[in-house]
Scaffold this motif. Structure first.
Motif: not given
Length: 324
Positions: A184-190, A282-283
Motif C-alpha cells: 500500500y502507498q502511505l498517506p502524505a499526512s502520515y 485510506p480511511a
C-alpha cells in the motif's frame, strides 16, 4: 496435474505444510501451471494468511472458475479475510447456488451477511463525510497534509517510546521498500508526521466513536503510532508490525496496522484501503479482535484521525460526571 504431485500437495495440506506447497508450485513455470495447480496454490496462500495473493491467483483463472463452487468458495474465503465483505458475500452466494447445502459455505454466508451490510453502511458514511469535506473546501486541505506538528507538544517522551517505537529518520528508498512490502502507498499526512518524529507515543491517545467497542461505549484508545522502519518492534515492518498482526493475529488484510492499543494486541487501529484502492487515500478504522474483528469507522483519512485525538482525561472526567 500429475497424480504423484497432487498426492504430495494434499499430504502437505493435511500436515499444515502450506509453505512447502507454495514453494513446490512456484518452482513450476507459470505457463505450465494448470487450473488445478493454481487452485492448490490459492488454497495454500489462503491457509498461510496471504489472502491478496490467493485472490490474485484465483482471479487470473476466473473465466474457468466462475462455474466452479470450490473456486467461488476459495475466492469468498480470501475476500472475507481481506474484510471485502460485499465481494465475499457475492462469491459465497454463488458457491451456494452451484453447490447447495454445503455446510462450510452456509456457515460463511451467516458470518458474512451482517458484515457486508455494515461495510455498505460504512461506505455510505465515508462518501458522505468526503462530500461534506469537499463542499466545505477542506478535502484537499486535509489531503495536502496541511499544517505542522510540533514534536514538543504532540509526542510524549519516554524510555519505552524510544525503545519500542521511535526510529531514526527515513529516506525515500525506505518508504518505497516498506510500501512494496506492505502493498500500500502511505498517506502524505502520515509521512509528514513521521518527519517530526518517526513513531512514538502521542500526548493525546483517545479518539471518540459513535458506537461501542470492547474498549468503551464512546471512544477507543491507542498506545502508540508505528513509525517507518523495521528495526524497532513497534514499527510498520518491525517484529510486531503490520504484517505480523495480520498474518499471526488474524487481523483482516484491509490495509496497514498503524497504531497498537492498550489491550496488547486484542484491538488495533488500521489504515483502511477498501474504498480507495492500494494507492488511494485510506480511511482510518478500529478493528476489534475481541468482537470477531469488528470494524469501526473512525475518520476519512489519517490527518483527520490525528487531529481528532483527545486527552484521555476528557473521558475520565466524563465518567466521573456520569457517576455523580
Amino acid at each position: 496435474m500429475e497424480k504423484e504431485l497432487l498426492e504430495q500437495l494434499n499430504k502437505w495440506h493435511e500436515q499444515d505444510e502450506f509453505n512447502l506447497i507454495i514453494e513446490r508450485i512456484q518452482d513450476i513455470p507459470e505457463p505450465d501451471r494448470d487450473y488445478e495447480l493454481i487452485g492448490q496454490l490459492s488454497r495454500a496462500y489462503n491457509n498461510e494468511g496471504r489472502y491478496r495473493e490467493a485472490a490474485q491467483q484465483l482471479l487470473a483463472i476466473n473465466k474457468y472458475g466462475t462455474s466452479d463452487p470450490l473456486w467461488q468458495y476459495r475466492l469468498g474465503y480470501a475476500y472475507y479475510h481481506m474484510a471485502m465483505y460485499e465481494q465475499a458475500l457475492q462469491a459465497f452466494e454463488m458457491a451456494n447456488e452451484l453447490l447447495p447445502h454445503d455446510e462450510s459455505t452456509i456457515e460463511f454466508l451467516e458470518w458474512t451477511r451482517p458484515k457486508a451490510e455494515k461495510m455498505q453502511q460504512d461506505r455510505l458514511r465515508h462518501q458522505e463525510i468526503l462530500l461534506e469535506l469537499e463542499q466545505s473546501g477542506r478535502l484537499n486541505h486535509l489531503r495536502a497534509a496541511s499544517g505542522s506538528y510540533d514534536p514538543v507538544s504532540f509526542w510524549e517522551q519516554s524510555e519505552y517510546a524510544l525503545e519500542s517505537y521511535v526510529s531514526p529518520p527515513f529516506d525515500e528508498e525506505l518508504i518505497q521498500t516498506i510500501e512494496q512490502e506492505l502493498g500500500y502507498q502511505l498517506p502524505a499526512s502520515y509521512i509528514q508526521l513521521m518527519n517530526t518524529q518517526n513513531g512514538g507515543i502521542p500526548a493525546h491517545t483517545v479518539f471518540p466513536t459513535n458506537e461501542a467497542t470492547s474498549w468503551a461505549e464512546d471512544h477507543i484508545a491507542i498506545t502508540g503510532i508505528m513509525g517507518i522502519g523495521r528495526d524497532k518492534s513497534n514499527t510498520l515492518a518491525g517484529e510486531f508490525g503490520s504484517r505480523f498482526m495480520i498474518e499471526d493475529w488474524g487481523y483482516p488484510d484491509l490495509g496497514i496496522v498503524i497504531c497498537d492499543c492498550p489491550s496488547a494486541g486484542h484491538d488495533v487501529v488500521m489504515l483502511d484501503y477498501r474504498f480507495c484502492g492500494p494507492e488511494g487515500e485510506p480511511a482510518v478504522v478500529h478493528v476489534d479482535q475481541e468482537d470477531d474483528y469488528e470494524i469501526t469507522y473512525l475518520a476519512p483519512n489519517f490527518e483527520a484521525f490525528i487531529r481528532g485525538l483527545v486527552d484521555a482525561d476528557t473521558f475520565e472526567m466524563s465518567d466521573e460526571e456520569n457517576e455523580d
